[in-house]
Design a protein around this motif. Structure first.
Motif, PDB file in Angstrom:
ATOM      1  N   GLU A 270    -125.591 -31.622  31.768  1.00  0.00           N
ATOM      2  CA  GLU A 270    -126.494 -32.514  32.490  1.00  0.00           C
ATOM      3  C   GLU A 270    -127.491 -33.275  31.615  1.00  0.00           C
ATOM      4  O   GLU A 270    -128.578 -33.613  32.088  1.00  0.00           O
ATOM      5  CB  GLU A 270    -127.276 -31.683  33.510  1.00  0.00           C
ATOM      6  N   HIS A 303    -122.933 -31.451  40.804  1.00  0.00           N
ATOM      7  CA  HIS A 303    -123.727 -30.411  40.142  1.00  0.00           C
ATOM      8  C   HIS A 303    -124.557 -31.010  39.004  1.00  0.00           C
ATOM      9  O   HIS A 303    -125.776 -30.825  38.942  1.00  0.00           O
ATOM     10  CB  HIS A 303    -122.786 -29.323  39.622  1.00  0.00           C
ATOM     11  N   HIS A 307    -128.738 -31.653  38.729  1.00  0.00           N
ATOM     12  CA  HIS A 307    -129.590 -31.103  37.680  1.00  0.00           C
ATOM     13  C   HIS A 307    -130.706 -32.076  37.288  1.00  0.00           C
ATOM     14  O   HIS A 307    -131.699 -31.656  36.697  1.00  0.00           O
ATOM     15  CB  HIS A 307    -128.766 -30.807  36.427  1.00  0.00           C
ATOM     16  N   GLU A 326    -129.538 -23.015  37.286  1.00  0.00           N
ATOM     17  CA  GLU A 326    -128.103 -22.927  37.590  1.00  0.00           C
ATOM     18  C   GLU A 326    -127.827 -22.381  38.990  1.00  0.00           C
ATOM     19  O   GLU A 326    -126.988 -22.918  39.715  1.00  0.00           O
ATOM     20  CB  GLU A 326    -127.365 -22.113  36.526  1.00  0.00           C
ATOM     21  N   TYR A 387    -124.771 -17.983  37.718  1.00  0.00           N
ATOM     22  CA  TYR A 387    -124.375 -19.155  38.510  1.00  0.00           C
ATOM     23  C   TYR A 387    -124.129 -18.790  39.976  1.00  0.00           C
ATOM     24  O   TYR A 387    -124.803 -19.284  40.868  1.00  0.00           O
ATOM     25  CB  TYR A 387    -123.110 -19.794  37.922  1.00  0.00           C
TER      26      TYR A 387
HETATM   27 ZN    ZN Z   1    -125.422 -26.295  35.835  1.00  0.00          ZN
END
Ligand code: ZN
Ligand code: PHE
Length: 885
Positions: A270, A303, A307, A326, A387
């Motif tokens: 990210e 995702h 971020h 995360e 995660y």
């Molecule tokens: Zn991530």
């Protein structure tokens, strides 16, 4: 390799940085045989760190120091000390500037961390601690700085030069070189730095934000992939919109870029304004990527985009807080996928994954809490626990607070901490402050490892018309944590009457019923809830939507499970009832196999699945999910001692018995769906995923019949499908079938057609690596010699070796230990090339405690052999030593 890094680092030792870096000015000169990096760091003493001027200790690894200046004064040998991981010098004022020049070697960087070459392009990967391989720096996430970056390279080979933020200047130099300068207006930690130089093409689009700002969107790929970018671009625009609508989060730069690279250790990264992606998580079009790949691209694009707020604008204070960004971001992307496609199907997929893989991690030697308190190598902590379990913890907060208060909490979190590097405690505090709900006990989910067990028993009092549920929670010991305190476990539930209708739920002491589905908070080791006004003995539907990541035990009979499969109003629990029924039936078969008895399938499973198959009103994706028996890895996870052969034999027997018993309805559904597929252009949407998934799982059962008409249909699907979902499914069932000739032809055709597409070749390797027929290890050995295979590309390693060790259990766990020896050999080779990949590949060997003593000894011997094999990376050393401890 292993130097001072193999020390354990503890959360309790955290200290604020002694110095801060207000500005970072970088200049990169990229050449084919080396690169030069000049860094100018505008620094000052951190007022929060106390008085005096302590030594400045900069991180730096594998850097050749060419020049060092402090406030323009050239430093000589006596002015600093240099080890293989640090550069130390003595500042003389509160504010000062450090200039350094270093030489590095991206062209020979196979670890893919820091600056490296992937194919012909230069790119960076800095999370977690890669920036220290680029220049001397305070490489820790709580040091946030404003970056300006100039990149210079040969113009013809590297026409595109990118970094974070906005482009502010560019020009040409003599000798065919050119340069570009980028400026990132947002302060960021070094792990979010990125640079790319290459011969790339891009697809451009734009997005108008909620405050009507125009953002340029660009996805850069190698020229041959320019036709595979549209799906990622569409996903990006949907993500940007969703984050505005659901979280009120707007994008903050004028440009957002994604670059696809072939050699990448993870899924994607990210970096501020310049996300770098494994090409497998960007490129997708019907002909070359499956439905699953399309969904993965969409989820990963979302995702990484999400971020920008949960990770970049608000970042982590230290790496123990990794799940702060995360877990939250996985929760956000899974909700995005649920809103975009089918919520129930998404939940089923996530839970099946969590229970198979994260539960195994939680029960193994590397078990750690969502917020760990110690590590040796942070790269080893990018785990399913951080995660996926981290996302479950966020989901539970969402469940306990409800959507409105949760949104108030996230607004407060982003507002309060914008531009800061914070902790999981800060996040929870924002949720508490916004909601007024005390989460003190809940926070044990962050600090205690292991999967809680929740045992439930019931009592019905007919005379009093009360129904009680008693919950008993416990949590097994994990490394370093023998005793656990009770968790807060949100249990969503409903009660069904004999017709399958839901009863109103009124707890003792309440004046009225509160709906027919509600959430109870189990907070004690043992706790009873009593419902009143219950006119008949109900059947409970527990843990709806998998409202907590626990192992639930309730003594359901098979008939009750069949009833829930049909009547539960919660789609997830209908699937779950089917899974539990299958588990019971499979465990019975496993027992029969172990006792040397003839295997006999409980016909109730046949009946239950027949009912589903014959009901055309049901969501086809749900039918497909229900037809998927629990996998061998899950059956392993829930076994006390996993019997590899018995598990495999039982599951294969059940599949064949179901295929025989249900041939007619399977064939009807297959044919109907295949006809629609033939007549419909490929669309990456839920209804189409659903149709193809039912079609393909039906085909996989049907082929077990070995009937010629099925083989013909399968070959036809392989030859004529216009999309990879159908083609690859047909290839996989052919590979797993006894039809040698058709199989050989299909594999050869496929490889010939797709030899220039590495991502498709990954699929080709994987279907063969996963084939459970005898000789699996030999096939994998042979495939490693294939010209498309290389140990230097992580996707190839995962596709062939990873797929074999994780998905082909019967072959990997060969009784003679050859599978273990093979894996250990690969780990030893990879340890020198790419420690992160080596250490991840190791995971199956660390699970030795699950197996019988013969296998245990063989697996441990291989771990010992790795340990003795020479100089180990800290990555591999940590995992091997902890698994043997
Ligand atoms: Zn991530
Ligand atoms: N931060 C990345 C993500 O989850 C993952 C990653 C970690 C990528 C470390 C590369 C290296 O989105």
């Amino acid at each position: 390799m292993r130097t001072e890094q193999s020390k354990t680092i503890y959360l309790k030792d955290y200290q604020v940085p002694d110095y801060l870096i207000d500005e970072t000015h970088l200049t990169f000169e990229l050449f084919e045989d080396h690169s030069l990096v000049h860094a100018q760091l505008v620094m000052r003493r951190n007022p929060a760190a106390g008085a005096g001027l302590p030594k400045l200790v900069l991180d730096g690894q594998q850097l050749e120091l060419l020049e060092l200046k402090l406030d323009d004064r050239e430093l000589g040998e006596g002015d600093y000390t240099l080890t293989d991981s640090h550069l130390t010098l003595q500042p003389t004022q509160e504010r000062f500037v450090v200039d350094s020049s270093v030489r590095i070697h991206p062209e020979s960087n196979t670890a893919l961390e820091g600056l490296y070459k992937s194919g012909t392009m230069f790119c960076t990967q800095c999370e977690a601690e890669g920036f220290r391989k680029i220049t001397f720096y305070l490489d820790r996430p709580d040091v946030m700085s404003k970056f300006t970056t100039t990149v210079s390279a040969e113009k013809h080979a590297y026409p595109v030069l990118l970094s974070n933020g906005n482009p502010i200047a560019s020009g040409s130099e003599e000798g065919g070189r050119h340069w570009a300068t980028w400026e990132d207006p947002f302060k960021k930690p070094a792990y979010l730095f990125a640079l790319v130089a290459g011969d790339l093409w891009c697809v451009e689009d734009s997005f108008t934000t909620m405050s009507s700002r125009e953002v340029a969107l660009r996805i850069y790929v190698e020229p041959e992939n320019i036709d595979k970018v549209q799906h990622a671009m569409d996903s990006l625009k949907r993500s940007m919109k969703w984050d505005e609508e659901v979280y009120g989060r707007e994008y903050d730069l004028d440009i957002f870029m994604i670059v696809a690279v072939n050699d990448f250790n993870m899924g994607a990264m990210e970096n501020k304004g310049l996300n770098i992606f494994n090409s497998s998580c960007v490129l997708a079009k019907a002909e070359t990527a499956t439905d699953a790949a399309h969904q993965r691209v969409e989820a990963v694009v979302a995702h990484e985009y999400f971020h920008n707020w949960s990770g970049n604008r608000v970042t982590c204070r230290d790496w123990f807080q990794l799940s702060l960004k995360e877990g939250f971001t996985v929760f956000r992307d899974s909700e995005f996928s649920a809103d975009t496609h089918s919520r129930t199907v998404k939940r089923i997929e996530d839970v099946a994954y969590l229970r198979t893989h994260q539960f195994a991690e939680d029960a193994g030697p590397m078990a750690h809490p969502v917020r760990p308190d110690a590590y040796m190598e942070i790269s080893n902590f990018y785990t399913l626990t951080i995660y996926e379990k981290g996302a479950e913890v966020l989901r539970m907060i969402h469940t306990l607070l409800g959507p409105e208060l949760f949104r108030k909490g996230s607004d407060l979190y982003f507002e309060r901490h914008d531009g800061q590097a914070v902790t999981c405690d800060d996040f929870v505090k924002a949720m508490e402050d916004a909601s007024g709900i005390d989460l003190t006990q809940f926070k044990r989910w962050y600090t205690q490892a292991g999967t809680p067990r929740l045992e439930v028993s019931e009592a019905y009092d007919e005379a009093a018309q009360t129904y009680s549920l008693t919950f008993r929670q416990s949590c097994p010991a994990t490394p370093g944590q023998s005793e656990k305190l009770p968790f807060v476990i949100p249990v969503a539930l409903g009660l069904l009457d004999a017709q399958g209708f839901e009863l109103p739920l009124r707890l003792q002491g309440e004046s009225a019923a509160q709906g027919t589905s509600r959430v109870l908070s189990v907070t004690e080791a043992e706790q009873t809830f009593t419902f009143v006004g219950v006119v008949e003995k109900p059947l409970p539907s527990l843990l709806r939507g998998f409202s907590a990541p626990v192992k639930l035990h309730f003594p359901y009979s098979r008939d009750q499970l069949m009833f829930l499969m049909q009547h539960d109003s919660d789609g997830f629990n209908r699937w779950e009832a089917g899974q539990q029924l299958s588990v019971q039936v499979l465990q019975e078969l496993i027992g029969q196999h172990q006792r040397g008895e003839a295997l006999v399938l409980d016909q109730r499973l046949v009946t239950a699945l027949r009912t589903l198959l014959e009901d055309e009103s049901l969501d086809q994706a749900m039918v497909a999910e229900m037809l998927s028996l629990p996998g061998e890895a899950y059956l392993t996870e829930i076994s006390e001692v996993a019997d590899v052969e018995a598990i495999h034999a039982a599951r294969e027997f059940a599949r064949k018995a179901l295929a025989d018993a249900l041939f007619a309805p399977l064939w009807a559904r297959y044919q109907a769906n295949r006809e629609v597929s033939k007549a419909t252009p490929y669309v990456a949407e839920a209804a189409h995923f659903a149709r193809r998934s039912l079609q393909n799982i039906a085909l996989s059962y049907l082929m077990l019949s070995e009937k010629p008409e099925v083989l013909a249909a399968c070959v036809d699907q392989f030859d004529n499908a216009d999309n990879m979902t159908e083609r690859l499914a047909a290839l996989a069932v052919l590979v797993n079938s006894p039809f040698q000739e058709e199989q050989g032809k299909a594999l050869a055709m496929f490889a010939d057609f797709f030899k220039d597409n590495p991502l498709v070749m990954d699929q080709w390797f994987s279907v063969q690596a996963g084939c459970p027929l005898p000789g699996g290890l030999e096939r994998v050995h042979a495939l490693m010699q294939h010209e498309a295979f290389t140990l230097k590309n992580p996707n190839k390693v995962r596709a062939l070796i990873g797929a074999f060790a994780n998905q082909n259990l019967i072959n990997f766990h060969r009784a003679d230990g050859a599978g273990y020896r093979f894996l250990a050999d690969q780990v030893i080779t990879l340890n020198a090339l790419n420690p992160q990949i080596a250490s991840r590949l190791l995971a199956p060997l660390t699970r030795w405690r699950k197996y019988g003593s013969a296998r245990q000894a063989l697996m441990k011997a291989e771990l010992e052999r790795i340990l003795a094999s020479g100089e180990l990376s800290s990555d591999v050393y940590e995992v091997v030593s902890k698994s043997l401890a």
